[in-house]
Design an enzyme around this catalytic site. Structure first.
Site, PDB file in Angstrom:
ATOM      1  N   GLN A 138     -54.547 -85.893  68.018  1.00 36.69           N
ATOM      2  CA  GLN A 138     -53.477 -86.287  67.091  1.00 36.69           C
ATOM      3  C   GLN A 138     -54.152 -86.537  65.747  1.00 36.69           C
ATOM      4  OE1 GLN A 138     -50.134 -86.460  66.814  1.00 36.69           O
ATOM      5  NE2 GLN A 138     -50.511 -87.229  64.747  1.00 36.69           N
ATOM      6  N   ASN A 271     -47.495 -79.645  64.877  1.00 36.06           N
ATOM      7  CA  ASN A 271     -48.646 -78.772  64.719  1.00 36.06           C
ATOM      8  C   ASN A 271     -48.169 -77.326  64.596  1.00 36.06           C
ATOM      9  OD1 ASN A 271     -50.550 -80.930  64.902  1.00 36.06           O
ATOM     10  ND2 ASN A 271     -50.082 -81.039  67.085  1.00 36.06           N
ATOM     11  N   GLU A 295     -39.097 -81.289  64.615  1.00 37.21           N
ATOM     12  CA  GLU A 295     -40.452 -80.712  64.505  1.00 37.21           C
ATOM     13  C   GLU A 295     -40.391 -79.273  63.997  1.00 37.21           C
ATOM     14  OE1 GLU A 295     -42.454 -82.981  64.521  1.00 37.21           O
ATOM     15  OE2 GLU A 295     -41.383 -84.467  65.704  1.00 37.21           O
ATOM     16  N   HIS A 298     -40.080 -79.125  60.274  1.00 43.16           N
ATOM     17  CA  HIS A 298     -41.352 -79.313  59.570  1.00 43.16           C
ATOM     18  C   HIS A 298     -42.041 -77.976  59.254  1.00 43.16           C
ATOM     19  CE1 HIS A 298     -42.095 -83.574  59.145  1.00 43.16           C
ATOM     20  NE2 HIS A 298     -41.941 -83.837  60.438  1.00 43.16           N
TER      21      HIS A 298
HETATM   22  N1  BES Z   1     -45.159 -85.991  61.805  1.00 42.05           N
HETATM   23  C1  BES Z   1     -44.433 -86.945  62.560  1.00 42.05           C
HETATM   24  C2  BES Z   1     -45.304 -87.820  63.415  1.00 42.05           C
HETATM   25  C3  BES Z   1     -46.329 -88.632  62.641  1.00 42.05           C
HETATM   26  C4  BES Z   1     -46.002 -89.254  61.453  1.00 42.05           C
HETATM   27  C5  BES Z   1     -47.594 -88.788  63.140  1.00 42.05           C
HETATM   28  C6  BES Z   1     -46.961 -89.995  60.768  1.00 42.05           C
HETATM   29  C7  BES Z   1     -48.548 -89.530  62.464  1.00 42.05           C
HETATM   30  C8  BES Z   1     -48.229 -90.133  61.267  1.00 42.05           C
HETATM   31  C9  BES Z   1     -43.387 -86.271  63.443  1.00 42.05           C
HETATM   32  O1  BES Z   1     -42.771 -85.178  62.859  1.00 42.05           O
HETATM   33  C10 BES Z   1     -42.286 -87.268  63.685  1.00 42.05           C
HETATM   34  O2  BES Z   1     -41.673 -87.657  62.738  1.00 42.05           O
HETATM   35  N2  BES Z   1     -42.066 -87.659  64.941  1.00 42.05           N
HETATM   36  C11 BES Z   1     -41.030 -88.579  65.312  1.00 42.05           C
HETATM   37  C12 BES Z   1     -39.854 -87.867  65.887  1.00 42.05           C
HETATM   38  C13 BES Z   1     -38.731 -87.614  64.962  1.00 42.05           C
HETATM   39  C14 BES Z   1     -37.552 -87.045  65.717  1.00 42.05           C
HETATM   40  C15 BES Z   1     -38.335 -88.738  64.076  1.00 42.05           C
HETATM   41  C16 BES Z   1     -41.559 -89.458  66.419  1.00 42.05           C
HETATM   42  O3  BES Z   1     -42.657 -89.169  66.915  1.00 42.05           O
HETATM   43  O4  BES Z   1     -40.904 -90.403  66.798  1.00 42.05           O
HETATM   44 ZN    ZN Z   2     -41.471 -85.714  61.273  1.00 42.81          ZN
END
Ligand code: BES
Ligand code: ZN
Length: 600
Positions: A138, A271, A295, A298
């Site tokens: 990660q 990713n 995702e 993104h």
């Molecule tokens: N990129 C993020 C995860 C992230 C953010 C990892 C900051 C490390 C630092 C990912 O796209 C994300 O936002 N995940 C969310 C899910 C989303 C549906 C809101 C999560 O993991 O909860």
């Molecule tokens: Zn996100």
């Protein structure tokens, strides 16, 4: 350097990287590593194509906890000197490698530490199949430097190729072109031809199998999980089509998912070409797939056009939440998307309350200097960012807004942008000197001011209005089992549970549980929301389920509120510490960093 240039560079300076890309910058990485499960170590070399822009005598990389063994310059690997700078707890250490003005290639031999924060090494017991170990990385926000010596700033992009050696019975996958089958030698080759920022470097190794979903899409998972995953995410190809309809061609060739073991600390991680996703969304009813829309989104907002520093994080997540909900609306209608908006708004309210509405961390443009970016990356970027974009959409109409965002992505494709880049583009392409529109959009209020601006209009949902009605009839005495809850999605249930009062009697909790089986729900969003009430009101019948949840699920978004709720009382705190002692080995470093602090 002109004054103008240096001012621009000041604005875009990344306070979380030691790299000096204006002097010497990496453009391509050839990674060659060995995965040693026995010692929990990656070892090998990172060879960079570099550009020495100023004729500088050293190039600077980020590292944290890496053992640097040797450095070389040129294609014929001439040894060169290197040194590591003073360690910083959060940022790690700069690695200075001696180069010449004409140096085009730098090779670093290194090994990772078994404690590398980006890596989680799982023993077979922690996987679905229980037979083989598992590894995943990660890297976001600044953890790539714990497994690769790298210029670890989202303002710098590289292409990469990789060769990874793993135990013969395991498959390796990366954020790149991927194998779909194991090979007997355990050697895998990867290529990422599009330039990406370092936080999108990703690797996973395990007993993985591949299942095709559509022509461009598929799923990697352990054999024990692949069936459930293929059912849950059957619509991923449709999502891709819907996304392309809104913001244009998908630029990364394939879009696959990797379903991880439950300790994955996030819901999903974008990713490139291979989204990493938590198995906690395998609800058997496709109810939590907005995470995939997120995702996937993104692939435009974040991976194609990237936040240049972590202070601009809202450019990644605010756009992505906005786009996620557009995809869901396209596929399942406005009524469905409206429920997601309201749930998001509730999360935002909660975050504003926790941080305090005048906290500087509630501005879209952040100032994270001197801090771990992970601490400042909150729901503000996601939801306030989303509502800001919706607010602009409403001001100019969807058609105009879509054309504008399309042009934004096309203009800055494969580049990083800063809050100012976006705002300038907004002014020149959309506002175009229209003073009334500028006032309406209110950049100052949304981007640079804490809290929510005066002109904010809270979202509403017709389906949730019905839930509220049902909820009121329960409050007025209609027994739970007689409530009109037929056909409710998990979002409606979540809304219902969030409406429950803070103080509830054992009788009320028992009644609801008997009628709706919350404690045994297969939906983790429902479970986590329910547990907040059972903890607060000492509903012992849920204790076993809570403990099981906390020892298997490693998703930080669930863990933090539950532990926070637990430690509000002395008995709860004791319980929390006992559970944590057992569960901690199952959590990723990203989660334990937060929880150690909370529970210390
Ligand atoms: N990129 C993020 C995860 C992230 C953010 C990892 C900051 C490390 C630092 C990912 O796209 C994300 O936002 N995940 C969310 C899910 C989303 C549906 C809101 C999560 O993991 O909860
Ligand atoms: Zn996100």
């Amino acid at each position: 350097m002109t004054t103008e240039q240096s001012a621009a560079e000041m604005l875009s300076e990344d306070v979380h990287s030691f790299a000096r890309p204006s002097e010497a910058v990496a453009t391509h990485l050839d990674l060659n590593i060995d995965v040693d499960f026995g010692n929990k170590v990656l070892s090998g070399q990172a060879a960079y194509q570099i550009e020495n822009k100023t004729g500088t005598e050293e190039i600077v990389f980020d590292t944290r906890g890496l053992q640097i063994e040797q450095a070389f310059v040129g294609d014929d690997m001439e040894p060169t000197s290197f040194r590591l700078g003073t360690p910083d707890e959060v940022l790690g250490q700069p690695l200075f490698v001696k180069i010449k003005p004409d140096t085009r290639r730098v090779t670093i031999k290194y090994r990772t530490s078994p404690e590398a924060a980006a890596l989680q090494w799982l023993n077979p017991q922690q996987t679905a199949g229980k037979q083989h170990p598992f590894l995943f990385t990660q890297s976001q926000a600044i953890l790539a430097r714990t497994w690769i010596p790298i210029q670890d700033s989202p303002g710098i992009r590289i292409t990469y190729s990789a060769t990874v050696q793993v135990p013969a019975e395991l498959l390796a996958v990366m954020s790149a072109s991927n194998p779909t089958e194991k090979n007997p030698r355990g050697v895998y080759n990867f290529e990422m031809r599009q330039p990406i920022p370092s936080y999108l470097m990703a690797l996973s190794v395990g007993d993985l199998t591949f299942r095709e979903i559509g022509p461009q899409t598929g799923i990697y998972a352990e054999p024990a999980t692949i069936e459930a995953a293929a059912y849950e995410f059957a619509e991923m190809d449709k999502m891709l089509v819907a996304a392309e309809k809104i913001y244009g061609k998908y630029r990364w060739d394939r879009y696959d998912l990797l379903v991880l073991p439950p300790s994955f600390p996030f819901g999903g991680m974008e990713n490139p070409r291979l989204t990493f996703v938590t198995p906690t969304v395998l609800a058997k009813d496709r109810s939590l797939t907005s995470l995939i829309a997120h995702e996937l989104a993104h692939s435009w907002s974040g991976n194609l056009v990237t936040n240049g520093t972590w202070n601009d994080f809202w450019l990644n997540e605010g756009f992505t939440v906005y786009f996620e909900r557009r995809i869901m609306e396209e596929l399942y209608g406005k009524e469905y998307a409206d429920m997601l908006q309201v749930l998001g708004y509730q999360d935002l309210r909660h975050t504003l309350e926790e941080l305090g509405a005048d906290s500087p961390d509630t501005r879209l443009k952040l100032d994270l200097e001197g801090r771990d970016p992970d601490d400042g990356l909150t729901d503000i970027a996601y939801e306030k960012g989303n509502f800001f974009l919706q607010h602009i959409e409403k001001a100019v109409g969807r058609e105009r807004f879509d054309a504008f965002v399309n042009k934004y992505f096309a203009t800055y494709a494969f580049q990083s942008t800063y809050t100012d880049t976006f705002l300038n583009f907004l002014r020149s392409e959309l506002i175009q000197g229209d003073a009334a529109l500028a006032e309406k959009i209110n950049i100052e209020g949304w981007v640079y001011t804490p809290g929510l601006p005066q002109d904010f209009v809270a979202p509403s949902s017709d389906r949730f209005a019905k839930v509220a009605e049902t909820f009121r009839s329960w409050q007025k005495g209609v027994p739970a089992e007689k409530l009109a809850t037929q056909g409710w999605s998990s979002h409606e249930w979540l809304h219902f549970i969030r409406m429950l009062p803070e103080d509830m009697t054992q009788q009320q909790l028992t009644e609801l549980d008997k009628a709706f089986h919350f404690t045994t729900s297969g939906n983790n969003e429902v479970l986590a929301a329910w547990f907040l009430h059972t903890i607060r009101n000492n509903y012992a019948s849920a204790d076993t389920a809570l403990q099981a949840f906390l020892t298997t699920v490693g998703r930080r978004k669930f863990l933090v509120p539950l532990y926070k709720q637990l430690i509000k009382t002395p008995q709860g705190k004791e319980k929390a510490l006992a559970i944590y002692a057992k569960a901690r080995p199952n959590y990723h470093a990203v989660a334990t960093v937060t929880l150690d602090e909370l529970l210390k």
